[in-house]
Structures are given as structure tokens and as C-alpha cells.
Scaffold this motif. Sequence first.
Motif, PDB file in Angstrom:
ATOM      1  N   ARG A 103       5.720  -1.841   6.456  1.00 22.73           N
ATOM      2  CA  ARG A 103       5.519  -2.291   5.087  1.00 22.73           C
ATOM      3  C   ARG A 103       4.157  -2.956   4.919  1.00 22.73           C
ATOM      4  O   ARG A 103       3.432  -2.671   3.971  1.00 22.73           O
ATOM      5  N   TRP A 124       4.357  -1.232   0.884  1.00 19.77           N
ATOM      6  CA  TRP A 124       5.678  -0.710   0.529  1.00 19.77           C
ATOM      7  C   TRP A 124       6.368  -0.278   1.809  1.00 19.77           C
ATOM      8  O   TRP A 124       5.772   0.417   2.632  1.00 19.77           O
ATOM      9  N   ASP A 125       7.661  -0.626   1.973  1.00 22.65           N
ATOM     10  CA  ASP A 125       8.396  -0.028   3.074  1.00 22.65           C
ATOM     11  C   ASP A 125       8.844   1.361   2.620  1.00 22.65           C
ATOM     12  O   ASP A 125       8.922   1.649   1.419  1.00 22.65           O
TER      13      ASP A 125
END
Length: 176
Positions: free
Chosen positions: A84, A56-57
Motif C-alpha cells: 500500500r 492504495w492496497d
Amino acid sequence: MDYREFFSHFGYLSEKPGIGGRIKVFPEDFVVIEEPLPSVFEGKKHAVFLLKKRNWDTMTAIKEIAKRAGISYRDIGFAGTKDRHAVTYQYISVPADAKDKVESVQIRDVELKFVSYGRFIKLGHLLGNRFRIIVRDVDEKAFERAKEIVGELREKGGFPNYFGYQRFGERRVVNH
């Protein structure tokens, strides 16, 4: 001036090759652990959570947490964005009255652990980041070359913070 020219100019780019290999084959190959400023934990107006995320960023995770907790993403503070394609650990702050809502959020590959109360975390409220990086598919000379590179970095006192794909990701390459 491209990055090679920049680093060469300041003596940070060796003419010798790197160690070869591949990084970020799996998210667990690149782990980033944020070191927050101690002042983050002073105060009572905000709940401070340790956010662990995988693939996930930072902004996408923050917005998803906010959406599921029913708060504005602008009410979530954080000290910096993290990669990310990695497993990252960083601290976020939310208004104290949103603590229970945030604790109940469940998102795949995102973990939130309440740490303490503190202040609103702003960009830059960190001492730095620690990294654990696994390099795969290297040859038998890689370890010796890695020791040489570490020696060069120690001699020079580190290296400049490079702004590029590592910093902004593939979608947002705005280095100017």
C-alpha cells in the motif's frame, strides 16, 4: 520461532547490522513493478490493463475500480497483492465487454492503461516483482555495507519470502 531465529537457522541473518536509514518516507521511495507470465496476454475473453497505484492496497483499489465501472470485483483478476505505502505497477484483467467502462474510471492516485486482450489473471500468474527502493538518512558507511549484503545474498542465492507487515500490511497480521 520468531523471524530472527528462523533466518538465523537457515543462515540468512547476519550478525552484522544493516545499513540503517529509513524506507517508505514517501510512496515514491518504494516502487514495485510486476512481471506477468506471458500467457496472461493469450486469449480474447478479457481486457488486460496495467494498473498503477499510489498509496492504495490492491483489494481496495480493485473494489473501487469495480464499483465505479459497475462490475463485480470478482470479475477483476490480478496476480498478487502489492504494497500500500508504495507506487506499484501490476496487471489486472476484466471481462472484455467491460473494457470501455474500466477505461473511463477515474480515481485519484490510480491509473489504468489498456494493454491488450488476454485471459483472466489469477493469483500467481506472475514471474515475480522488481523493486526500486530508496533508503533515506543513511551514513557514509551505508554504501559499503549494502555491497556486503548484496554479496551475502548472491552467495546464498537470495532470501526466503518473509510474511509479515511487508506482505499483509499493518491491519492484517495473520502469519500463521
